[in-house]
Scaffold this motif. Structure first.
Motif, mmCIF file in Angstrom:
data_model
loop_
_atom_site.group_PDB
_atom_site.id
_atom_site.type_symbol
_atom_site.label_atom_id
_atom_site.label_comp_id
_atom_site.label_asym_id
_atom_site.label_seq_id
_atom_site.Cartn_x
_atom_site.Cartn_y
_atom_site.Cartn_z
ATOM 1 N N PHE A 120 32.822 34.115 129.821
ATOM 2 C CA PHE A 120 31.673 34.979 130.073
ATOM 3 C C PHE A 120 30.581 34.093 130.645
ATOM 4 C CE2 PHE A 120 33.255 37.354 126.096
ATOM 5 C CZ PHE A 120 34.207 38.056 126.825
ATOM 6 N N ILE A 121 30.141 34.393 131.863
ATOM 7 C CA ILE A 121 29.262 33.481 132.591
ATOM 8 C C ILE A 121 27.944 34.146 132.933
ATOM 9 C CG2 ILE A 121 29.054 32.008 134.629
ATOM 10 C CD1 ILE A 121 32.181 32.259 134.775
ATOM 11 N N GLU A 122 26.854 33.542 132.456
ATOM 12 C CA GLU A 122 25.510 33.961 132.843
ATOM 13 C C GLU A 122 25.053 33.074 133.994
ATOM 14 O OE1 GLU A 122 22.709 34.707 129.617
ATOM 15 O OE2 GLU A 122 24.350 34.403 128.195
ATOM 16 N N TRP A 123 24.332 33.650 134.944
ATOM 17 C CA TRP A 123 23.861 32.955 136.142
ATOM 18 C C TRP A 123 25.042 32.386 136.928
ATOM 19 C CZ3 TRP A 123 19.111 34.514 136.822
ATOM 20 C CH2 TRP A 123 18.334 34.808 135.698
ATOM 21 N N PRO A 124 26.031 33.226 137.243
ATOM 22 C CA PRO A 124 27.244 32.736 137.911
ATOM 23 C C PRO A 124 27.021 32.215 139.323
ATOM 24 C CG PRO A 124 27.189 35.127 137.927
ATOM 25 C CD PRO A 124 26.044 34.667 137.050
ATOM 26 N N GLU A 125 25.937 32.627 139.950
ATOM 27 C CA GLU A 125 25.698 32.170 141.328
ATOM 28 C C GLU A 125 25.573 30.653 141.405
ATOM 29 O OE1 GLU A 125 21.717 33.405 139.528
ATOM 30 O OE2 GLU A 125 23.746 34.197 139.565
ATOM 31 N N MET A 126 25.271 30.001 140.287
ATOM 32 C CA MET A 126 25.129 28.550 140.283
ATOM 33 C C MET A 126 26.482 27.839 140.430
ATOM 34 S SD MET A 126 21.909 28.435 140.109
ATOM 35 C CE MET A 126 21.553 26.716 139.857
ATOM 36 N N ILE A 127 27.583 28.526 140.079
ATOM 37 C CA ILE A 127 28.908 27.900 140.167
ATOM 38 C C ILE A 127 29.887 28.756 140.981
ATOM 39 C CG2 ILE A 127 28.604 26.624 138.016
ATOM 40 C CD1 ILE A 127 30.532 28.684 136.704
ATOM 41 N N GLU A 128 29.363 29.639 141.788
ATOM 42 C CA GLU A 128 30.203 30.599 142.514
ATOM 43 C C GLU A 128 31.384 29.972 143.255
ATOM 44 O OE1 GLU A 128 29.648 34.962 143.764
ATOM 45 O OE2 GLU A 128 27.938 33.683 144.220
ATOM 46 N N PRO A 129 31.225 28.820 143.912
ATOM 47 C CA PRO A 129 32.383 28.242 144.611
ATOM 48 C C PRO A 129 33.540 27.876 143.678
ATOM 49 C CG PRO A 129 30.353 27.240 145.396
ATOM 50 C CD PRO A 129 29.997 28.065 144.199
ATOM 51 N N LEU A 130 33.269 27.708 142.392
ATOM 52 C CA LEU A 130 34.320 27.345 141.439
ATOM 53 C C LEU A 130 35.016 28.551 140.825
ATOM 54 C CD1 LEU A 130 32.527 24.483 139.444
ATOM 55 C CD2 LEU A 130 34.087 24.271 141.387
ATOM 56 N N LEU A 131 34.420 29.738 140.961
ATOM 57 C CA LEU A 131 34.953 30.923 140.283
ATOM 58 C C LEU A 131 36.274 31.367 140.897
ATOM 59 C CD1 LEU A 131 31.695 33.023 139.796
ATOM 60 C CD2 LEU A 131 32.843 31.521 138.148
ATOM 61 N N PRO A 132 37.207 31.821 140.041
ATOM 62 C CA PRO A 132 38.470 32.350 140.566
ATOM 63 C C PRO A 132 38.223 33.556 141.475
ATOM 64 C CG PRO A 132 38.575 32.046 138.180
ATOM 65 C CD PRO A 132 37.153 31.830 138.588
ATOM 66 N N ASP A 133 39.137 33.797 142.389
ATOM 67 C CA ASP A 133 39.009 34.920 143.324
ATOM 68 C C ASP A 133 38.961 36.265 142.603
ATOM 69 O OD1 ASP A 133 38.970 33.207 145.481
ATOM 70 O OD2 ASP A 133 41.135 33.395 145.865
ATOM 71 N N ASP A 134 39.592 36.355 141.444
ATOM 72 C CA ASP A 134 39.644 37.635 140.739
ATOM 73 C C ASP A 134 38.547 37.784 139.676
ATOM 74 O OD1 ASP A 134 40.627 35.840 138.862
ATOM 75 O OD2 ASP A 134 42.337 37.087 138.280
ATOM 76 N N THR A 135 37.471 37.035 139.810
ATOM 77 C CA THR A 135 36.345 37.150 138.878
ATOM 78 C C THR A 135 35.787 38.569 138.921
ATOM 79 O OG1 THR A 135 35.767 34.811 139.084
ATOM 80 C CG2 THR A 135 34.011 36.292 138.354
ATOM 81 N N VAL A 136 35.494 39.113 137.745
ATOM 82 C CA VAL A 136 34.886 40.439 137.626
ATOM 83 C C VAL A 136 33.383 40.252 137.482
ATOM 84 C CG1 VAL A 136 34.721 42.515 136.198
ATOM 85 C CG2 VAL A 136 36.946 41.428 136.568
ATOM 86 N N TYR A 137 32.632 40.978 138.299
ATOM 87 C CA TYR A 137 31.170 40.891 138.243
ATOM 88 C C TYR A 137 30.618 42.080 137.468
ATOM 89 C CZ TYR A 137 31.238 36.984 141.409
ATOM 90 O OH TYR A 137 31.457 35.748 141.949
ATOM 91 N N ILE A 138 29.757 41.770 136.513
ATOM 92 C CA ILE A 138 29.116 42.789 135.683
ATOM 93 C C ILE A 138 27.616 42.642 135.855
ATOM 94 C CG2 ILE A 138 28.750 43.653 133.355
ATOM 95 C CD1 ILE A 138 31.555 42.631 132.674
ATOM 96 N N ARG A 139 27.015 43.646 136.466
ATOM 97 C CA ARG A 139 25.568 43.638 136.708
ATOM 98 C C ARG A 139 24.881 44.452 135.619
ATOM 99 N NH1 ARG A 139 23.529 46.704 141.358
ATOM 100 N NH2 ARG A 139 25.745 46.746 141.778
ATOM 101 N N ILE A 140 23.856 43.898 135.023
ATOM 102 C CA ILE A 140 23.068 44.600 134.004
ATOM 103 C C ILE A 140 21.699 44.866 134.602
ATOM 104 C CG2 ILE A 140 22.079 44.511 131.691
ATOM 105 C CD1 ILE A 140 24.402 42.702 130.873
#
Length: 154
Positions: A120-140
């Motif tokens: 579970f990742i908060e502020w994912p934009e900081m590590i976006e290049p490392l995220l798997p292609d199938d990452t699910v984005y949850i916007r609150i």
């Protein structure tokens, strides 16, 4: 895309949450995990104070952790043991304080992200290049009435 509504619970405990599906029916936070299976990396997006940590805490509690769930702002990643209905570890990232992608690589973010455990990742934009292609984005998204919209894009 799925949309849920998060309402503050009506009990005396101020940190309880009600999660409502699109039909207005109350559902478990685990419904989110079922909705995105088999994906394990969930990136939470939302402004400061939107409720990212609060919702992650709810998820971890329903997953059966007995660990104290709080924002890993200074540690960057917290590890929680879960027992039911999922067994294993959950990794909770708060990438807000990372200066660059190199810092994430230095603490071994990729090992966590590709471990097969929930991340579970908060502020994912900081590590976006490392995220798997199938990452699910949850916007609150905070609403004027105090509710939150939870928008899931997989």
């Amino acid at each position: 895309m799925s949309v849920y509504t998060i309402k503050k619970g009506t009990s005396e405990q101020s940190d309880t949450l009600e999660l409502l599906n699109e039909r207005g029916e109350e559902v478990s936070a685990l419904e989110i995990l079922r909705a995105v299976e088999p994906h394990r990396v969930l990136a939470f997006d939302g402004q400061m104070g939107a409720g990212k940590t609060t919702f992650i805490k709810k998820l971890c509690e329903e997953m059966g952790t007995v660990d104290v769930v709080n924002s890993p702002t200074f540690a960057i990643v917290n590890v929680y043991d879960v027992e039911r209905p999922y067994r294993g570890e959950v990794y909770h990232f708060d990438c807000y304080r990372l200066k660059d992608i190199r810092e994430a690589m230095d603490f071994g973010a990729e090992e966590y992200l590709y471990s097969g455990n929930y991340c579970f990742i908060e502020w994912p934009e900081m590590i976006e290049p490392l995220l798997p292609d199938d990452t699910v984005y949850i916007r609150i998204v905070p609403q004027e009435n105090g509710d939150r919209k939870l928008i899931i894009e997989s």
